[in-house]
Design a protein around this motif. Structure first.
Motif, PDB file in Angstrom:
ATOM      1  N   LEU A 137       0.765  -1.242   0.563  1.00  0.00           N
ATOM      2  CA  LEU A 137      -0.076  -0.201  -0.080  1.00  0.00           C
ATOM      3  C   LEU A 137       1.300   1.032   0.046  1.00  0.00           C
ATOM      4  O   LEU A 137       0.519   1.945  -0.672  1.00  0.00           O
ATOM      5  CB  LEU A 137      -0.990   0.279   0.917  1.00  0.00           C
ATOM      6  CG  LEU A 137      -1.858  -1.126   1.024  1.00  0.00           C
ATOM      7  CD1 LEU A 137      -2.702  -0.728   2.681  1.00  0.00           C
ATOM      8  CD2 LEU A 137      -3.504  -0.366   0.050  1.00  0.00           C
ATOM      9  N   ARG A 138       1.879   1.210   0.560  1.00  0.00           N
ATOM     10  CA  ARG A 138       2.533   2.283   0.683  1.00  0.00           C
ATOM     11  C   ARG A 138       4.168   2.662  -0.592  1.00  0.00           C
ATOM     12  O   ARG A 138       3.375   3.903  -1.057  1.00  0.00           O
ATOM     13  CB  ARG A 138       3.917   2.320   1.894  1.00  0.00           C
ATOM     14  CG  ARG A 138       4.327   3.252   2.570  1.00  0.00           C
ATOM     15  CD  ARG A 138       5.321   3.451   3.779  1.00  0.00           C
ATOM     16  NE  ARG A 138       6.338   2.199   4.038  1.00  0.00           N
ATOM     17  CZ  ARG A 138       6.605   1.762   4.735  1.00  0.00           C
ATOM     18  NH1 ARG A 138       6.713   2.435   5.933  1.00  0.00           N
ATOM     19  NH2 ARG A 138       7.077   0.919   4.546  1.00  0.00           N
ATOM     20  N   ALA A 184       1.827   1.817  -3.344  1.00  0.00           N
ATOM     21  CA  ALA A 184       1.339   2.119  -4.205  1.00  0.00           C
ATOM     22  C   ALA A 184       1.044   3.778  -3.515  1.00  0.00           C
ATOM     23  O   ALA A 184       0.950   3.995  -5.057  1.00  0.00           O
ATOM     24  CB  ALA A 184       0.428   1.439  -3.985  1.00  0.00           C
ATOM     25  N   ALA A 185       0.875   4.247  -2.527  1.00  0.00           N
ATOM     26  CA  ALA A 185       0.886   5.781  -2.238  1.00  0.00           C
ATOM     27  C   ALA A 185       1.582   6.266  -3.002  1.00  0.00           C
ATOM     28  O   ALA A 185       1.189   7.601  -3.162  1.00  0.00           O
ATOM     29  CB  ALA A 185       0.649   6.036  -1.154  1.00  0.00           C
ATOM     30  N   LYS A 186       3.058   5.940  -2.291  1.00  0.00           N
ATOM     31  CA  LYS A 186       4.176   7.006  -2.943  1.00  0.00           C
ATOM     32  C   LYS A 186       3.674   6.958  -4.684  1.00  0.00           C
ATOM     33  O   LYS A 186       4.292   7.713  -5.198  1.00  0.00           O
ATOM     34  CB  LYS A 186       5.940   6.008  -2.522  1.00  0.00           C
ATOM     35  CG  LYS A 186       6.771   5.707  -1.707  1.00  0.00           C
ATOM     36  CD  LYS A 186       7.304   5.492  -1.519  1.00  0.00           C
ATOM     37  CE  LYS A 186       8.002   5.491  -0.382  1.00  0.00           C
ATOM     38  NZ  LYS A 186       9.299   4.892   0.263  1.00  0.00           N
ATOM     39  N   ALA A 234       1.277   6.590  -7.012  1.00  0.00           N
ATOM     40  CA  ALA A 234       0.373   7.664  -7.245  1.00  0.00           C
ATOM     41  C   ALA A 234       0.305   9.358  -7.089  1.00  0.00           C
ATOM     42  O   ALA A 234       0.343  10.442  -7.721  1.00  0.00           O
ATOM     43  CB  ALA A 234      -0.429   7.445  -6.280  1.00  0.00           C
ATOM     44  N   ALA A 235       1.520   9.183  -5.939  1.00  0.00           N
ATOM     45  CA  ALA A 235       2.263  11.011  -5.635  1.00  0.00           C
ATOM     46  C   ALA A 235       3.230  10.861  -6.699  1.00  0.00           C
ATOM     47  O   ALA A 235       2.773  12.433  -6.797  1.00  0.00           O
ATOM     48  CB  ALA A 235       2.615  10.602  -4.338  1.00  0.00           C
ATOM     49  N   ALA A 250       0.084   5.560   7.961  1.00  0.00           N
ATOM     50  CA  ALA A 250      -0.290   5.620   6.815  1.00  0.00           C
ATOM     51  C   ALA A 250      -1.284   6.236   6.234  1.00  0.00           C
ATOM     52  O   ALA A 250      -2.289   6.671   7.032  1.00  0.00           O
ATOM     53  CB  ALA A 250      -0.032   4.040   6.142  1.00  0.00           C
TER      54      ALA A 250
END
Lengths: 230, 92
Positions: free
Chosen positions: A221-222, A224-226, A228-229, B92
């Protein structure tokens, strides 16, 4: 509810253990041929039964783990495997102590001793492979557990197949009632303790698997978040 | 065993000499000494047997206790892992 089972079993063992000691030392007579040292029997034999029982449980659970990829079976196999090592160590220490007291010789290399030693070594290998093996070694460990479980009937029939210093399997069935009355509580206390510890260990293993999965998901998830950012 | 001490089978008990021996009615010195010898051997064997029993029972329950402590420590470590994971998810 299932979380309370180990506590209930340990409570039963805490009550039954003093009862078994009372029966063994105060109510059961001294065996004529083997003397006072024969009282080791009341804990040595149940430990051997527990070792063989969990050897079978571990082998069956490992088979299910291989076939169905079941996590529950994997956790049970790991917990049962550790109990085999623990109970096996108990058997392999108390047996020679009894042998030394009764016959003046701790180890005679008889078939039942050797096959029990072999079972213990196989499950030590299983526990080591589970703990320190590389990725994918769980399948090798499961195969070891199945191999170990096959040794259980060999231990049982060793006294029939080969000439050994151990008595025949029929001897337990012919025990006088007063000896049975002392054997049951000892078996109950040890078995209740063993099942409780296996249940706790299996639960810990399942939680550990879930925690590992959760860590992987958190990392995914982390990432994926990176992504997307950026 | 010294035959002069045992003195063979005697029907009549010898008189007591100082405080080392006291005659028991119906038993001669040899019989008493023989009985004492067997009693001492049996007591020695029983003491040795009990020593073996204490060792084996001690080892057995020590193994269970050690494993119990290991499980308790593992449980404590797992609780720490879960807490760390929860903190990470909250961040998170």
């Amino acid at each position: 509810m299932t979380r309370q089972i180990p506590i209930v079993l340990l409570a039963i063992a805490a009550v039954v253990f003093p009862l078994s000691v009372h029966k063994i030392f105060l109510e059961t007579g001294i065996e004529r041929q083997l003397g006072t040292a024969q009282k080791i029997f009341y804990f040595h034999v149940p430990m051997a039964w527990i070792m063989m029982l969990f050897g079978l449980v571990c082998g069956i659970a490992a088979g299910i783990q291989l076939r169905r990829q079941s996590r529950r079976a994997e956790a049970v196999a790991i917990a049962a495997g550790e109990m085999v090592v623990l109970a096996g160590l108990g058997v392999l220490i108390t047996g020679p102590i009894w042998g030394h007291a009764s016959w003046g010789k701790a180890w005679t290399w008889d078939a039942r001793q050797v096959t029990t030693g072999l079972l213990w070594l196989v499950f030590v290998a299983y526990v080591l492979v589970r703990r320190y093996g590389a990725a994918g070694s769980d399948r090798l460990a499961a195969a070891l557990a199945i191999f170990g479980a096959v040794d259980v009937p060999v231990i049982y029939y060793a006294v029939k197949i080969w000439k050994t210093t151990h008595p025949s399997n029929d001897v337990v069935g012919t025990l006088p009632p007063e000896m049975w009355a002392a054997l049951w509580p000892a078996l109950g206390a040890l078995l209740a303790t063993a099942i409780a510890l296996v249940a706790v260990r299996a639960r810990q293993e399942m939680i550990e698997m879930d925690v590992d999965d959760a860590w992987v998901r958190v990392d995914e998830l982390r990432e994926a978040a990176k992504g997307a950012a950026s | 065993m010294n035959s002069s001490i045992l003195g063979g089978s005697q029907a009549v008990a010898e008189p007591p000499q100082d405080d080392e021996y006291e005659a028991v009615e119906g038993l001669d010195r040899a019989s008493i000494e023989c009985t004492r010898m067997h009693e001492a051997a049996a007591a020695k064997k029983t003491a040795s047997d009990y020593e073996h029993i204490v060792w084996s029972y001690g080892v057995l329950w020590s193994l269970f206790a050690i494993y119990g402590v290991m499980l308790w420590r593992r449980g404590a470590r797992l609780r720490g892992d879960v807490e760390t994971l929860r903190t990470r998810i909250d961040k998170a």
